[in-house]
Scaffold this active site. Structure first.
Site, PDB file in Angstrom:
ATOM      1  N   ASN A   9      -5.838   7.422   8.541  1.00 31.08           N
ATOM      2  CA  ASN A   9      -5.208   6.383   9.359  1.00 31.08           C
ATOM      3  C   ASN A   9      -3.917   6.974   9.935  1.00 31.08           C
ATOM      4  O   ASN A   9      -2.930   7.102   9.234  1.00 31.08           O
ATOM      5  CB  ASN A   9      -4.921   5.165   8.473  1.00 31.08           C
ATOM      6  N   TRP A  10      -3.982   7.313  11.215  1.00 40.26           N
ATOM      7  CA  TRP A  10      -2.844   8.000  11.840  1.00 40.26           C
ATOM      8  C   TRP A  10      -1.717   7.028  12.184  1.00 40.26           C
ATOM      9  O   TRP A  10      -0.650   7.442  12.614  1.00 40.26           O
ATOM     10  CB  TRP A  10      -3.314   8.775  13.076  1.00 40.26           C
ATOM     11  N   LYS A  11      -1.980   5.729  12.066  1.00 41.51           N
ATOM     12  CA  LYS A  11      -0.956   4.708  12.337  1.00 41.51           C
ATOM     13  C   LYS A  11      -0.320   4.962  13.715  1.00 41.51           C
ATOM     14  O   LYS A  11      -1.000   5.461  14.617  1.00 41.51           O
ATOM     15  CB  LYS A  11       0.070   4.673  11.200  1.00 41.51           C
TER      16      LYS A  11
ATOM     17  N   HIS B   6      -5.152  -4.184   7.021  1.00 40.73           N
ATOM     18  CA  HIS B   6      -4.200  -3.179   6.522  1.00 40.73           C
ATOM     19  C   HIS B   6      -2.879  -3.850   6.151  1.00 40.73           C
ATOM     20  O   HIS B   6      -2.438  -4.783   6.829  1.00 40.73           O
ATOM     21  CB  HIS B   6      -3.971  -2.091   7.569  1.00 40.73           C
TER      22      HIS B   6
ATOM     23  N   GLU C 273       0.096  -3.113   6.610  1.00 42.92           N
ATOM     24  CA  GLU C 273       1.126  -3.203   7.653  1.00 42.92           C
ATOM     25  C   GLU C 273       0.805  -4.329   8.632  1.00 42.92           C
ATOM     26  O   GLU C 273       1.705  -4.978   9.172  1.00 42.92           O
ATOM     27  CB  GLU C 273       1.269  -1.847   8.344  1.00 42.92           C
TER      28      GLU C 273
ATOM     29  N   GLU D 113      -5.345  -0.609  -1.374  1.00 42.19           N
ATOM     30  CA  GLU D 113      -4.097   0.061  -1.043  1.00 42.19           C
ATOM     31  C   GLU D 113      -2.931  -0.759  -1.593  1.00 42.19           C
ATOM     32  O   GLU D 113      -2.458  -1.695  -0.918  1.00 42.19           O
ATOM     33  CB  GLU D 113      -3.945   0.191   0.474  1.00 42.19           C
TER      34      GLU D 113
ATOM     35  N   GLY E  89       3.070   5.160   1.638  1.00 42.16           N
ATOM     36  CA  GLY E  89       4.164   5.885   2.263  1.00 42.16           C
ATOM     37  C   GLY E  89       5.376   6.077   1.371  1.00 42.16           C
ATOM     38  O   GLY E  89       6.450   6.461   1.844  1.00 42.16           O
TER      39      GLY E  89
ATOM     40  N   SER F 212      -0.272   7.092  -0.786  1.00 46.33           N
ATOM     41  CA  SER F 212       0.310   8.377  -1.198  1.00 46.33           C
ATOM     42  C   SER F 212      -0.720   9.333  -1.794  1.00 46.33           C
ATOM     43  O   SER F 212      -0.421  10.067  -2.738  1.00 46.33           O
ATOM     44  CB  SER F 212       1.479   8.149  -2.157  1.00 46.33           C
TER      45      SER F 212
ATOM     46  N   GLY G  63      -2.772   8.017   4.860  1.00 49.04           N
ATOM     47  CA  GLY G  63      -1.809   7.874   5.946  1.00 49.04           C
ATOM     48  C   GLY G  63      -1.126   9.205   6.219  1.00 49.04           C
ATOM     49  O   GLY G  63      -1.648  10.080   6.903  1.00 49.04           O
ATOM     50  N   GLY G  64       0.066   9.373   5.649  1.00 49.01           N
ATOM     51  CA  GLY G  64       0.907  10.539   5.953  1.00 49.01           C
ATOM     52  C   GLY G  64       0.188  11.877   5.855  1.00 49.01           C
ATOM     53  O   GLY G  64       0.331  12.738   6.736  1.00 49.01           O
TER      54      GLY G  64
HETATM   55  P1  13P Z   1       0.094   6.877   2.888  1.00 47.59           P
HETATM   56  O1  13P Z   1      -1.059   7.814   2.556  1.00 47.59           O
HETATM   57  O2  13P Z   1       1.054   7.431   3.877  1.00 47.59           O
HETATM   58  O3  13P Z   1       0.717   6.318   1.649  1.00 47.59           O
HETATM   59  O4  13P Z   1      -0.589   5.616   3.652  1.00 47.59           O
HETATM   60  C1  13P Z   1      -1.681   4.989   3.114  1.00 47.59           C
HETATM   61  C2  13P Z   1      -2.233   4.050   4.124  1.00 47.59           C
HETATM   62  O5  13P Z   1      -1.617   3.058   4.459  1.00 47.59           O
HETATM   63  C3  13P Z   1      -3.535   4.370   4.719  1.00 47.59           C
HETATM   64  O6  13P Z   1      -4.040   3.298   5.444  1.00 47.59           O
END
Ligand code: 13P
Length: 256
Positions: free
Chosen positions: A11-13, A99, A101, A171, A177, A217, A238-239
């Site tokens: 997920n590149w957000k 998600h 967010e 999640e 993050g 993470s 994510g990251g």
């Molecule tokens: P991180 O891997 O950056 O913690 O993010 C997880 C995430 O929200 C994937 O959708």
């Protein structure tokens, strides 16, 4: 060993501009050698879906194209929204819903998440429904109750024969993050509880077939231990999905 094929999403957000996104897709094509053992998808920002999709197609579609969001209405006066048929038009195969967010920053409620989930499935897409508790909810012992509620409300009205296209992503909000991941044992316990909810809704046979990803993470260094838990069927990243080397390391860690 689980019969479920691991599924790892990146997920590149709201990260990576056009040429960066395309370059990452190309690097993943070149480095991902385990499509037979692991399903993979990336979720770029809307403006780059078509160009990233073209880059993934050049690599033989080993990695699926996903969208971070999509609206449930087919067309009309919904300023700023993007329909599922538009997403399909540019090659999207997988839709993220719920998600954290979108729940906690953009204030999406369970009903909207459910409408998007059902519309995504009705449109023929695969859907990854994300669930997870906040830190204070975990501290109050509410983890399983929160996950159960978000899972049941998110899937309300989803038919049994659509469940083969559903993945759940667990999640925990406090792990996203932050560099703090759930321990493999805690994540496994949450996944077992979510699978129990699925069994209550759809029966054991269907529940055993649904993939449940862990997200929060995940890094190359902790992925193997997380993914080796019996009910953790890959991850939503994510990251660490923004760098080819890290994401490839995580994809490789999902090979059983
Ligand atoms: P991180 O891997 O950056 O913690 O993010 C997880 C995430 O929200 C994937 O959708």
């Amino acid at each position: 060993m689980s019969k479920r094929k691991p599924f790892v999403g990146g997920n590149w957000k709201m990260n990576l501009h056009g040429s960066e996104a395309q370059a990452l897709a190309s690097a993943l094509n070149a480095g991902f050698a385990h499509a037979a053992q692991v399903d993979a998808a990336v979720f770029p920002a809307f403006p780059y879906l078509a160009s990233v999709g073209a880059a993934l197609a050049a690599g033989g579609h080993k990695i699926k194209l996903g969208a971070q969001d999509g609206y449930f209405q087919p067309n009309g006066a919904f300023t700023g929204e993007v329909s599922l048929s538009m997403l399909k038009d540019v090659g999207v195969k997988v839709l993220l819903t719920g998600h954290s967010e979108r729940r906690h920053v953009l204030h999406e409620c369970d009903e909207l998440i459910n409408r998007k989930t059902r519309a995504g499935l009705d449109a023929g897409l695969e859907v990854i429904l994300c669930v997870g508790e906040k830190l204070e909810q975990r501290e109050q012992g509410q983890t399983d109750a929160i996950n159960a509620g978000q899972t049941a409300l998110g899937l309300a009205g989803v038919k049994a024969d659509q469940m083969s296209r559903v993945t759940i992503a667990y999640e925990p909000v406090w792990a996203i993050g932050t560099g703090k991941n759930a321990t493999p044992a805690d994540a496994q316990a949450a996944h077992v509880a979510i699978r129990r909810v699925l069994a209550g809704l759809y029966g054991d046979a269907i529940a055993q077939g649904v993939r449940i990803q862990y997200g929060g993470s995940v890094k190359p260094a902790n992925a193997k231990e997380l993914f080796s838990q019996p009910d953790i069927d890959g991850g939503l990243i994510g990251g660490a999905s923004l760098k080819a080397e890290d994401f490839l390391g995580i994809l490789n860690a999902a090979v059983k």
